[in-house]
Design an enzyme around this catalytic site. Sequence first.
Site, PDB file in Angstrom:
ATOM      1  CG  ASP A  49      -1.827   1.207   1.279  1.00 37.80           C
ATOM      2  OD1 ASP A  49      -2.819   1.193   0.509  1.00 37.80           O
ATOM      3  OD2 ASP A  49      -1.570   2.157   2.037  1.00 37.80           O
ATOM      4  CE1 TYR A  54       0.328   8.127   2.558  1.00 42.20           C
ATOM      5  CE2 TYR A  54       1.140   5.946   2.028  1.00 42.20           C
ATOM      6  CZ  TYR A  54       0.189   6.766   2.612  1.00 42.20           C
ATOM      7  OH  TYR A  54      -0.898   6.208   3.251  1.00 42.20           O
ATOM      8  CB  ALA A 208      -0.885   2.908  18.086  1.00 39.07           C
TER       9      ALA A 208
END
Length: 332
Positions: A49, A54, A208
């Site tokens: 991905d 980016y 996270a």
Amino acid sequence: MEFRHLGRSGLMVSEISYGNWITHGSQVEEDAAFACVRAALDAGITTFDTADVYAGTRAEDVLGRALEGERREGLEIFTKVYWPTGPGRNDRGLSRKHIMESINGSLRRLRTDYVDLYQAHRYDHSTPLEETMEAFADVVHSGKALYIGVSEWKASEIRAAHQLARELRIPLVSNQPQYSMLWRVIESEVVPTSEELGIGQIVWSPIAQGVLSGKYLPGQPPPAGSRATDEKSGAGFISRFMTDEVLTRVQRLKPLAEQAGLSMAQLAVAWVLQNPNVSSAIVGASRPEQVHDNVKAAGVKLDAELLKAIDEIVDPIVERDPARTESPAERP
Ligand SMILES: NC(=O)c1ccc[n+]([C@@H]2O[C@H](COP(=O)([O-])OP(=O)(O)OC[C@H]3O[C@@H](n4cnc5c(N)ncnc54)[C@H](OP(=O)(O)O)[C@@H]3O)[C@@H](O)[C@H]2O)c1
């Protein structure tokens, strides 16, 4: 590696996929980026991905070169469109113009004729949904993308897009939301709607951003080279989790991971994969050892007692508000 269907589609994806936000073309040098992609391929990851935005488009270029020479049919390559890729007022959003231009740029940088999944990185409130979906239909019908997905869309937005996709006869198969033990905002609305419509979640930041690996200790400076030290971009994004309360409670998960015979990162990735609406967990990595660690979460079953013990520890720091799923009111 284990594999799952992407939503109700026929496309199979690896349960754990590899994403290159913040890392490729930015935080890490090219040899580390290539080594992480190699480690992912060697571990059986087939799903990758990225996004046009980016590292100011450099991430797609790095991934394209890292995957060069691999058998194209053995890979699922996902990218996205919405966030700005240039200075112009049309270098952003989900207008027909930007979608048509951005897919061509992505394919050039990724060195491929098509992407397997083309995702709307956020909902664009400045473009009629019909215009966006018709442009996606043309992208699909021209063979430049095989499936369509969205990212961080609300349940109502997913439902409206799904209706149009059916009318246009294109496969809208996925949503890409943030999801982890600490960020569960999709559970009350997005997941039930997606289950009904046959849409799978490809979830981001399952660890996270590294916090659930347990390597950040409360009251201590972050380890050298970690995302929290990356002043260019990573430190800003991870800051929401870098409070003493979060870091203290995360440390309390350590004995649970040990009892289950898992590393903390494996426990975090396995946790999101317990949700049957999750098709794949996208992990990031700044070094290959992290890929080796994280992929071992594939196929792991967590029992009800362990899930309950996790909830008891993290409950006060879990975000559940479905209103936290949102796209900018104005195009960025
Ligand atoms: N759709 C969206 O809006 C959106 C937004 C964000 C991300 N994403 C996608 O999701 C992907 C993953 O996001 P993410 O990178 O935030 O996911 P993550 O897997 O939660 O965090 C990855 C970072 O955590 C650290 N880490 C990973 N494994 C570790 C381990 N075993 N031990 C210690 N530290 C470890 C590494 O950072 P350090 O080594 O630098 O500390 C790594 O770069 C992205 O690449 C992108 O494809 C999508």
